[in-house]
Design a protein around this motif. Structure first.
Motif, PDB file in Angstrom:
ATOM      1  N   LYS A  83       0.837  -1.201   0.000  1.00  0.00           N
ATOM      2  CA  LYS A  83       0.000   0.000   0.000  1.00  0.00           C
ATOM      3  C   LYS A  83       0.874   1.254   0.000  1.00  0.00           C
ATOM      4  N   ALA A  84       1.893   1.280   0.847  1.00  0.00           N
ATOM      5  CA  ALA A  84       2.776   2.444   0.922  1.00  0.00           C
ATOM      6  C   ALA A  84       3.505   2.666  -0.399  1.00  0.00           C
ATOM      7  N   ASP A  85       3.907   1.580  -1.056  1.00  0.00           N
ATOM      8  CA  ASP A  85       4.622   1.693  -2.333  1.00  0.00           C
ATOM      9  C   ASP A  85       3.719   2.301  -3.405  1.00  0.00           C
ATOM     10  N   TYR A  86       2.490   1.800  -3.520  1.00  0.00           N
ATOM     11  CA  TYR A  86       1.576   2.340  -4.527  1.00  0.00           C
ATOM     12  C   TYR A  86       1.160   3.773  -4.204  1.00  0.00           C
ATOM     13  N   GLU A  87       1.028   4.076  -2.924  1.00  0.00           N
ATOM     14  CA  GLU A  87       0.685   5.441  -2.525  1.00  0.00           C
ATOM     15  C   GLU A  87       1.790   6.408  -2.931  1.00  0.00           C
ATOM     16  N   SER A  88       3.036   5.974  -2.757  1.00  0.00           N
ATOM     17  CA  SER A  88       4.173   6.802  -3.158  1.00  0.00           C
ATOM     18  C   SER A  88       4.202   6.995  -4.668  1.00  0.00           C
ATOM     19  N   GLN A  89       3.976   5.906  -5.411  1.00  0.00           N
ATOM     20  CA  GLN A  89       3.941   6.013  -6.872  1.00  0.00           C
ATOM     21  C   GLN A  89       2.842   6.968  -7.319  1.00  0.00           C
ATOM     22  N   LEU A  90       1.672   6.847  -6.690  1.00  0.00           N
ATOM     23  CA  LEU A  90       0.543   7.699  -7.062  1.00  0.00           C
ATOM     24  C   LEU A  90       0.879   9.170  -6.832  1.00  0.00           C
ATOM     25  N   GLY A  91       1.484   9.469  -5.689  1.00  0.00           N
ATOM     26  CA  GLY A  91       1.833  10.853  -5.403  1.00  0.00           C
ATOM     27  C   GLY A  91       2.779  11.429  -6.445  1.00  0.00           C
ATOM     28  N   PHE A  92       3.796  10.644  -6.828  1.00  0.00           N
ATOM     29  CA  PHE A  92       4.768  11.119  -7.818  1.00  0.00           C
ATOM     30  C   PHE A  92       4.124  11.287  -9.192  1.00  0.00           C
ATOM     31  N   GLN A  93       3.407  10.255  -9.646  1.00  0.00           N
ATOM     32  CA  GLN A  93       2.804  10.309 -10.977  1.00  0.00           C
ATOM     33  C   GLN A  93       1.738  11.403 -11.072  1.00  0.00           C
ATOM     34  N   ASN A  94       1.050  11.663  -9.976  1.00  0.00           N
ATOM     35  CA  ASN A  94       0.040  12.722  -9.975  1.00  0.00           C
ATOM     36  C   ASN A  94       0.700  14.084 -10.118  1.00  0.00           C
ATOM     37  N   GLN A  95       1.857  14.260  -9.489  1.00  0.00           N
ATOM     38  CA  GLN A  95       2.594  15.509  -9.637  1.00  0.00           C
ATOM     39  C   GLN A  95       3.031  15.711 -11.084  1.00  0.00           C
ATOM     40  N   VAL A  96       3.510  14.641 -11.700  1.00  0.00           N
ATOM     41  CA  VAL A  96       3.926  14.719 -13.104  1.00  0.00           C
ATOM     42  C   VAL A  96       2.737  15.128 -13.972  1.00  0.00           C
ATOM     43  N   ARG A  97       1.573  14.499 -13.742  1.00  0.00           N
ATOM     44  CA  ARG A  97       0.398  14.847 -14.539  1.00  0.00           C
ATOM     45  C   ARG A  97       0.018  16.321 -14.334  1.00  0.00           C
ATOM     46  N   ASN A  98       0.049  16.784 -13.092  1.00  0.00           N
ATOM     47  CA  ASN A  98      -0.305  18.182 -12.826  1.00  0.00           C
ATOM     48  C   ASN A  98       0.615  19.144 -13.566  1.00  0.00           C
ATOM     49  N   LEU A  99       1.902  18.815 -13.612  1.00  0.00           N
ATOM     50  CA  LEU A  99       2.852  19.667 -14.333  1.00  0.00           C
ATOM     51  C   LEU A  99       2.566  19.663 -15.832  1.00  0.00           C
ATOM     52  N   LEU A 100       2.273  18.483 -16.373  1.00  0.00           N
ATOM     53  CA  LEU A 100       1.954  18.388 -17.801  1.00  0.00           C
ATOM     54  C   LEU A 100       0.675  19.151 -18.135  1.00  0.00           C
ATOM     55  N   GLU A 101      -0.343  19.013 -17.274  1.00  0.00           N
ATOM     56  CA  GLU A 101      -1.604  19.717 -17.500  1.00  0.00           C
ATOM     57  C   GLU A 101      -1.394  21.237 -17.437  1.00  0.00           C
TER      58      GLU A 101
END
Length: 477
Positions: free
Chosen positions: A412-430
């Motif tokens: 759970k902690a691993d996927y939560e960390s991945q989600l946080g990082f990938q969400n930041q990347v998406r926000n920057l792209l948007e």
């Protein structure tokens, strides 16, 4: 320049300024509308006999960075996949708890060991024997509860796959319709900018459900493929089909997602879906949750096996404390954690915990604690578990149970960390996409002021021409 030429030029200037004002106003009005892109309209001057004439107004177009738009869609698919998995794993973690939690399967197995330690001090105590049976029942019920929770989550994922498939078909149908309208307008030279915005919104919704690739056609339409290169839409949209499974269990194979293009027999596209909500749900249902079930089954199976044959000072004793739904020691681990129960024979005859129920061991009397001590040793010795990914194959029962519980929390902690990082990347792209393709209100207001000045200038020319015509008519009269 003749009065007629001046009149024509001024009129075209008014029309051009008004068209520009309309577009700027529309851009400002829709600046905060999701998916709206900045609209522009090129204006050129007609040259007749080497002199400037009227203003030519071109089609309304939009400003879109196609590559950046594709990057946003791909990143959206990744984020939506991780969101789904993170949500399910959060609930799975709550079910498993933590090794130190009193309600965890790890803690309950430790309690079972402690109950045998108490029994070893007074092997003939009916209270101590009853405590062992209560602890064993708590272990069995915990296994059943966890297995049920895993399968409930798989059933929910299966249901939500059906919902995702419906969303995909809706998006494809709307994109097909908009493709037709865009193609028709392009054929007669009309602007398709607003229709393209609407189509992009549906493509974005499709990208939330699954990873896709898009290709532009010369007529303004687009083709869409899965991430695994199966066509979803070209001239027409395919149909995605899925039938939820009625009963979900540890040993039940669940249905695949099929693609029906109308030409070939429907075929599974599970392997072509790598991300998006649908990709996450399939990964949960078919990989992540079955692994949790396998880990539970391995622990339950080894626990039952160890109580089947216990080494007591060179002799063997059988307690058969845990059995399956048929009251037998399981022959394999698959699905056993869903069936595990305390042996009714032991419940009816608690003295089996002291004397055993078969084997070469014979208790020397009611105070013989040899079997209870042997069980304690069994808990302390490393065992070889049925191989499962993510956990050590050789460990004590307590260690394996603690590692199993910790694995869920770590995952759970691993996927939560991945989600946080990938969400930041998406926000920057948007944000980059909005900067390049969205509306800058300050720029539009500045443009609006210029256009209003141009409109006023053309209006003054018209007024001057009108005055000249009135004077000319006066002279003629």
């Amino acid at each position: 320049m003749s009065l007629l030429s001046a009149l024509t030029t001024a009129t075209s200037g008014l029309n051009a300024a008004q068209a520009g004002i309309d577009i700027a106003s529309r851009n400002i009005t829709n600046a905060n509308v999701d998916g709206y892109t900045k609209k522009t309209q090129t204006q050129t001057t007609r040259i007749i006999d080497g002199q400037s004439s009227t203003v030519r107004i071109e089609q309304i177009t939009r400003l879109v960075n196609a590559q950046l738009q594709t990057d946003v869609r791909n990143q959206t698919s990744t984020v939506e996949e991780l969101k789904v998995i993170d949500d399910f794993l959060g609930r799975l973690e709550l079910e498993f708890g933590r090794p130190e939690d009193n309600a965890s399967i790890s803690a309950k197995i430790t309690d079972l060991k402690k109950s045998f330690q108490v029994l070893a001090t007074n092997p003939d105590s009916s209270t101590a024997q009853a405590d062992v049976l209560r602890a064993a029942t708590a272990v069995a019920e915990s296994f059943q509860s966890l297995s049920g929770a895993v399968q409930d989550l798989r059933a929910e994922a299966d249901t939500r796959i059906s919902e995702s498939v419906d969303n995909i078909n809706e998006a494809l149908a709307n994109i097909e319709k908009l493709n037709g309208e865009i193609g028709a307008r392009s054929a007669v030279g009309e602007s398709t900018a607003d229709l393209e915005d609407e189509r992009d919104r549906w493509v974005a919704k499709l990208a939330e459900e699954m990873d896709i690739r898009t290709f532009d056609r010369p007529d303004g339409t687009i083709a869409i493929m899965t991430g695994g290169s199966d066509f979803l839409l070209d001239q027409t949209a395919v149909t995605i089909t899925f039938t939820p499974t009625n009963t979900v269990g540890p040993d039940v194979a669940l249905n695949a997602v099929f693609l029906d293009n109308g030409y070939n027999a429907p075929f599974s596209i599970n392997g072509s879906i790598n991300s998006g909500k649908l990709g996450g749900l399939l990964e949960l249902r078919d990989t992540i949750l079955p692994l949790a079930q396998d880990q539970l089954d391995s622990l339950a199976f080894e626990l039952a096996q160890q109580f089947d044959t216990i080494n007591v000072g060179g002799n063997t004793a059988n307690i058969d404390l845990f059995v399956d739904a048929g009251n037998a020691i399981p022959g394999g681990d698959q699905g056993f954690s869903a069936q595990i129960q305390v042996n009714p024979t032991v419940t009816a005859t608690p003295s089996i915990l002291r004397d055993g129920n078969g084997g070469t061991f014979t208790a020397s009397g009611v105070s013989d604690n040899s079997l209870a001590l042997a069980v304690i040793d069994m808990f302390d010795n490393a065992q070889a578990f049925v191989a499962v990914n993510g956990l050590n194959g050789t460990a004590t029962i307590e260690e394996f149970a603690a590692e199993l519980v910790s694995y869920q929390a770590n995952q759970k902690a691993d996927y939560e960390s991945q989600l946080g990082f990938q969400n930041q990347v998406r926000n920057l792209l948007e944000e980059r996409l909005r900067d390049e393709s969205g509306v800058n209100v300050d720029e539009e207001l500045a443009s609006l002021i210029q256009l209003e000045s141009a409109f006023a200038a053309s209006a003054r020319v018209l007024s001057s021409v009108q005055d000249a015509l009135d004077e000319l008519l006066g002279v003629i009269r």
